[in-house]
Write a protein that holds these residues in place. Structure first.
Motif, PDB file in Angstrom:
ATOM      1  N   LEU A 227       0.833  -1.199   0.000  1.00  0.00           N
ATOM      2  CA  LEU A 227       0.000   0.000   0.000  1.00  0.00           C
ATOM      3  C   LEU A 227       0.872   1.256   0.000  1.00  0.00           C
ATOM      4  O   LEU A 227       0.568   2.226  -0.698  1.00  0.00           O
ATOM      5  CB  LEU A 227      -0.941   0.001   1.203  1.00  0.00           C
ATOM      6  N   GLY A 228       1.966   1.243   0.753  1.00  0.00           N
ATOM      7  CA  GLY A 228       2.883   2.372   0.765  1.00  0.00           C
ATOM      8  C   GLY A 228       3.476   2.637  -0.606  1.00  0.00           C
ATOM      9  O   GLY A 228       3.597   3.792  -1.037  1.00  0.00           O
ATOM     10  N   GLU A 229       3.845   1.577  -1.325  1.00  0.00           N
ATOM     11  CA  GLU A 229       4.397   1.736  -2.663  1.00  0.00           C
ATOM     12  C   GLU A 229       3.357   2.292  -3.627  1.00  0.00           C
ATOM     13  O   GLU A 229       3.654   3.174  -4.443  1.00  0.00           O
ATOM     14  CB  GLU A 229       4.929   0.400  -3.180  1.00  0.00           C
ATOM     15  N   LEU A 230       2.124   1.786  -3.547  1.00  0.00           N
ATOM     16  CA  LEU A 230       1.056   2.299  -4.408  1.00  0.00           C
ATOM     17  C   LEU A 230       0.768   3.769  -4.116  1.00  0.00           C
ATOM     18  O   LEU A 230       0.592   4.574  -5.032  1.00  0.00           O
ATOM     19  CB  LEU A 230      -0.224   1.475  -4.215  1.00  0.00           C
ATOM     20  N   MET A 231       0.726   4.107  -2.841  1.00  0.00           N
ATOM     21  CA  MET A 231       0.461   5.489  -2.463  1.00  0.00           C
ATOM     22  C   MET A 231       1.599   6.407  -2.908  1.00  0.00           C
ATOM     23  O   MET A 231       1.355   7.543  -3.322  1.00  0.00           O
ATOM     24  CB  MET A 231       0.229   5.595  -0.954  1.00  0.00           C
ATOM     25  N   THR A 232       2.836   5.919  -2.837  1.00  0.00           N
ATOM     26  CA  THR A 232       3.978   6.709  -3.290  1.00  0.00           C
ATOM     27  C   THR A 232       3.832   7.072  -4.768  1.00  0.00           C
ATOM     28  O   THR A 232       3.968   8.235  -5.148  1.00  0.00           O
ATOM     29  CB  THR A 232       5.298   5.942  -3.074  1.00  0.00           C
ATOM     30  N   ALA A 233       3.523   6.077  -5.578  1.00  0.00           N
ATOM     31  CA  ALA A 233       3.383   6.317  -7.020  1.00  0.00           C
ATOM     32  C   ALA A 233       2.211   7.252  -7.312  1.00  0.00           C
ATOM     33  O   ALA A 233       2.338   8.203  -8.089  1.00  0.00           O
ATOM     34  CB  ALA A 233       3.208   4.993  -7.750  1.00  0.00           C
ATOM     35  N   ASP A 234       1.065   6.996  -6.688  1.00  0.00           N
ATOM     36  CA  ASP A 234      -0.122   7.817  -6.955  1.00  0.00           C
ATOM     37  C   ASP A 234       0.041   9.238  -6.440  1.00  0.00           C
ATOM     38  O   ASP A 234      -0.355  10.194  -7.116  1.00  0.00           O
ATOM     39  CB  ASP A 234      -1.365   7.167  -6.342  1.00  0.00           C
TER      40      ASP A 234
END
Length: 137
Positions: free
Chosen positions: A10-17
């Motif tokens: 989730l942290g990686e997805l949030m970083t990209a978004d």
């Protein structure tokens, strides 16, 4: 028991978004050249620390962080439309100085290497002079 893998993903997805949202959708003039370095999500997925690296003077960094703090509701709403979660984590922005620290450490390493080379060259010159003096005698 929190699922560490889910938090990291989730942290990686949030970083990209968040990076894309800040670059394309955020129109606040206070937000300068900012990049999201990482996002840490709490175990209950209710809170997220967003680490931001800002290039510029300390005053520009402070203004950028203020702009991001004011835009956190907008960014959270936009993330909610992109990610499927029961609860969208509350965003808190933290200034990340790791890139600046890395650059400072790299410059210190380069400085030490240059000093070592200069010292080695000076020692070789001294050894060469001593050899020439012995040959003359």
């Amino acid at each position: 028991m929190p699922n560490i893998h889910r938090q990291e993903k989730l942290g990686e997805l949030m970083t990209a978004d968040l990076s894309e949202l800040i670059r394309t959708r955020l129109k606040d003039p206070r937000v300068g050249f900012a990049s999201i370095t990482r996002v840490e999500v709490s175990g209950d997925l209710r809170h997220a620390k967003v680490f931001v690296s800002v290039m510029g003077t300390p005053e520009e960094q402070k203004e950028t962080m203020s702009g991001l703090k004011n835009a956190s509701g907008f960014l959270r709403h936009e993330l909610a439309s992109r990610l499927t979660l029961r609860y969208m984590p509350e965003l808190s922005f933290k200034l990340d100085t790791s890139i600046e620290e890395g650059a400072r450490i790299l410059s210190l390493i380069n400085q030490v290497e240059q000093e070592d080379r200069a010292r080695a060259n000076a020692e070789q010159a001294n050894v060469g002079e001593q050899t020439n003096i012995k040959e003359v005698e």
